[in-house]
Design a protein around this motif. Sequence first.
Motif, PDB file in Angstrom:
ATOM      1  N   TRP A 136       0.869  -1.173   0.000  1.00 46.32           N
ATOM      2  CA  TRP A 136       0.000   0.000   0.000  1.00 46.32           C
ATOM      3  C   TRP A 136       0.905   1.221   0.000  1.00 46.32           C
ATOM      4  O   TRP A 136       1.639   1.468   0.950  1.00 46.32           O
ATOM      5  CB  TRP A 136      -0.866  -0.068   1.251  1.00 46.32           C
ATOM      6  CG  TRP A 136      -1.693   1.112   1.604  1.00 46.32           C
ATOM      7  CD1 TRP A 136      -1.837   2.292   0.929  1.00 46.32           C
ATOM      8  CD2 TRP A 136      -2.527   1.229   2.759  1.00 46.32           C
ATOM      9  NE1 TRP A 136      -2.692   3.128   1.581  1.00 46.32           N
ATOM     10  CE2 TRP A 136      -3.145   2.505   2.715  1.00 46.32           C
ATOM     11  CE3 TRP A 136      -2.813   0.395   3.840  1.00 46.32           C
ATOM     12  CZ2 TRP A 136      -4.009   2.942   3.702  1.00 46.32           C
ATOM     13  CZ3 TRP A 136      -3.676   0.829   4.812  1.00 46.32           C
ATOM     14  CH2 TRP A 136      -4.276   2.086   4.743  1.00 46.32           C
ATOM     15  N   SER A 137       0.861   1.960  -1.103  1.00 47.14           N
ATOM     16  CA  SER A 137       1.746   3.124  -1.217  1.00 47.14           C
ATOM     17  C   SER A 137       1.050   4.372  -0.688  1.00 47.14           C
ATOM     18  O   SER A 137       1.007   4.599   0.521  1.00 47.14           O
ATOM     19  CB  SER A 137       2.202   3.308  -2.668  1.00 47.14           C
ATOM     20  OG  SER A 137       1.077   3.368  -3.535  1.00 47.14           O
ATOM     21  N   GLU A 138       0.462   5.149  -1.575  1.00 46.31           N
ATOM     22  CA  GLU A 138      -0.137   6.410  -1.142  1.00 46.31           C
ATOM     23  C   GLU A 138      -1.647   6.307  -0.936  1.00 46.31           C
ATOM     24  O   GLU A 138      -2.223   7.016  -0.123  1.00 46.31           O
ATOM     25  CB  GLU A 138       0.171   7.517  -2.156  1.00 46.31           C
ATOM     26  CG  GLU A 138       1.669   7.831  -2.247  1.00 46.31           C
ATOM     27  CD  GLU A 138       1.946   8.960  -3.215  1.00 46.31           C
ATOM     28  OE1 GLU A 138       0.974   9.477  -3.804  1.00 46.31           O
ATOM     29  OE2 GLU A 138       3.117   9.304  -3.397  1.00 46.31           O
ATOM     30  N   THR A 139      -2.293   5.451  -1.694  1.00 48.67           N
ATOM     31  CA  THR A 139      -3.745   5.306  -1.585  1.00 48.67           C
ATOM     32  C   THR A 139      -4.099   3.876  -1.222  1.00 48.67           C
ATOM     33  O   THR A 139      -3.355   2.936  -1.526  1.00 48.67           O
ATOM     34  CB  THR A 139      -4.438   5.682  -2.904  1.00 48.67           C
ATOM     35  OG1 THR A 139      -3.948   4.828  -3.950  1.00 48.67           O
ATOM     36  CG2 THR A 139      -4.161   7.135  -3.254  1.00 48.67           C
ATOM     37  N   LEU A 140      -5.238   3.716  -0.568  1.00 44.65           N
ATOM     38  CA  LEU A 140      -5.717   2.397  -0.196  1.00 44.65           C
ATOM     39  C   LEU A 140      -5.913   1.562  -1.454  1.00 44.65           C
ATOM     40  O   LEU A 140      -6.408   2.072  -2.471  1.00 44.65           O
ATOM     41  CB  LEU A 140      -7.040   2.532   0.559  1.00 44.65           C
ATOM     42  CG  LEU A 140      -7.544   1.312   1.338  1.00 44.65           C
ATOM     43  CD1 LEU A 140      -6.590   1.001   2.485  1.00 44.65           C
ATOM     44  CD2 LEU A 140      -8.946   1.570   1.866  1.00 44.65           C
ATOM     45  N   ALA A 200      -7.260  -0.628  -4.452  1.00 44.87           N
ATOM     46  CA  ALA A 200      -8.573  -0.577  -5.091  1.00 44.87           C
ATOM     47  C   ALA A 200      -9.469  -1.703  -4.585  1.00 44.87           C
ATOM     48  O   ALA A 200      -9.024  -2.839  -4.370  1.00 44.87           O
ATOM     49  CB  ALA A 200      -8.412  -0.678  -6.609  1.00 44.87           C
ATOM     50  N   ASP A 215     -12.814  -1.413   1.123  1.00 41.88           N
ATOM     51  CA  ASP A 215     -13.592  -0.450   1.886  1.00 41.88           C
ATOM     52  C   ASP A 215     -12.960  -0.322   3.266  1.00 41.88           C
ATOM     53  O   ASP A 215     -12.981  -1.278   4.046  1.00 41.88           O
ATOM     54  CB  ASP A 215     -15.043  -0.920   2.009  1.00 41.88           C
ATOM     55  CG  ASP A 215     -15.938   0.124   2.689  1.00 41.88           C
ATOM     56  OD1 ASP A 215     -15.392   1.075   3.281  1.00 41.88           O
ATOM     57  OD2 ASP A 215     -17.165  -0.040   2.630  1.00 41.88           O
ATOM     58  N   PRO A 216     -12.371   0.820   3.593  1.00 43.03           N
ATOM     59  CA  PRO A 216     -11.641   0.950   4.856  1.00 43.03           C
ATOM     60  C   PRO A 216     -12.514   0.715   6.085  1.00 43.03           C
ATOM     61  O   PRO A 216     -12.012   0.319   7.136  1.00 43.03           O
ATOM     62  CB  PRO A 216     -11.108   2.381   4.818  1.00 43.03           C
ATOM     63  CG  PRO A 216     -11.983   3.103   3.847  1.00 43.03           C
ATOM     64  CD  PRO A 216     -12.363   2.083   2.825  1.00 43.03           C
ATOM     65  N   SER A 238      -0.360   6.726   9.734  1.00 44.12           N
ATOM     66  CA  SER A 238      -1.337   7.275   8.788  1.00 44.12           C
ATOM     67  C   SER A 238      -2.157   6.171   8.133  1.00 44.12           C
ATOM     68  O   SER A 238      -3.354   6.349   7.854  1.00 44.12           O
ATOM     69  CB  SER A 238      -0.629   8.115   7.722  1.00 44.12           C
ATOM     70  OG  SER A 238       0.278   7.325   6.974  1.00 44.12           O
ATOM     71  N   GLN A 239      -1.538   5.029   7.873  1.00 42.98           N
ATOM     72  CA  GLN A 239      -2.283   3.908   7.302  1.00 42.98           C
ATOM     73  C   GLN A 239      -3.300   3.368   8.303  1.00 42.98           C
ATOM     74  O   GLN A 239      -4.434   3.036   7.940  1.00 42.98           O
ATOM     75  CB  GLN A 239      -1.316   2.812   6.858  1.00 42.98           C
ATOM     76  CG  GLN A 239      -0.502   3.188   5.623  1.00 42.98           C
ATOM     77  CD  GLN A 239       0.586   2.187   5.311  1.00 42.98           C
ATOM     78  OE1 GLN A 239       1.249   1.651   6.206  1.00 42.98           O
ATOM     79  NE2 GLN A 239       0.798   1.928   4.037  1.00 42.98           N
ATOM     80  N   ALA A 285      -6.332   5.466   8.393  1.00 44.24           N
ATOM     81  CA  ALA A 285      -7.219   5.300   7.244  1.00 44.24           C
ATOM     82  C   ALA A 285      -8.126   4.079   7.386  1.00 44.24           C
ATOM     83  O   ALA A 285      -8.996   3.860   6.534  1.00 44.24           O
ATOM     84  CB  ALA A 285      -6.396   5.189   5.964  1.00 44.24           C
TER      85      ALA A 285
END
Length: 318
Positions: A37-41, A43, A46-47, A64-65, A68
């Motif tokens: 997982w880089s910058e965005t969750l 695809a 659903d968090p 930060s992860q 999220a």
Amino acid sequence: MSAVLGGKHVLALIALPDATLDALRRDYTLHYHPDGWSETLPAGVDPVNVRAVVTNGSTGLSDSQMAALPALEIVSAFGAGYENVDVAAATRRGIVVTHAPGANAATVADHAIGLMLALARGYAPLTEAVRVGRWRSSRAERPTLTGARLGLVGMGRIGRLIASRAQGFDMTLGYHARRPHVDAPGRYYANLIELAAASDFLVIACNGGAATRHLVSSEVLKALGPNGFVVNVARGSVLDTQALIDALADAAIAGAGLDVIEDEPEVPRALLDHPDVLVTPHIAGRSPASLIAQRDALLASLSQHFAHALIEFAVPSA
């Protein structure tokens, strides 16, 4: 309420063996993203649903992860390492962190001994010499392990298992750790440079993370000397890669065996082209037995956590 009664969604951020994936899919809703997982969750995730994350020490999980993933309850490291999991953030957020200490220690120790033997006896360059017809000119004497001096950087589970195997070769043992261990074999060296100077083989088997970054520096390698070999089965960050490249170029050390490296899987060409460098792709801890042990530890940690969470919801405390 929904987090406890809803589905048990597990987000896996590392590559996992097929048997482990099958077991996770049997009991959980698995979201498998082995590239991390880089910058965005990733695809399709659903968090709100994710209650567990499977990672490892290299990939980790940041504050930060975690932020999220509002339903996150448990982070399970597949294997012993968890240095890049932000444990302080997890504690603050009430998130459980688990790992599998010792699950692959014996396999890592075996790999370390194998690298030491292969370097000393020149298995790779001698095989290549025979392939190109240089049999007669390649029969010079080579060092061996018997009676040699072994310096261990770290005296945890893996360090102790390497030490026990080394004793079968009658090696003289020394080790460097944060503190001496009264039950550890060999002599304790508070100063790593002094240990390197007293070693023919320096094997890195300590924890990774900020505290040990570049612990094995140019000064340590210089102390190891032109007849000394360095082996790293810990984390790539512990050994200063540029210092290693320079030491090899200057013949300041005899060779290196690397199962891990900074910025892996990228390996500098200077290391790949050097005849006395062996590189394996971070597999020291991988064997059928160790992967089964790691799988069982992972499944047990998830099962116990979710069973406890269900009990806590069903029987509120007074």
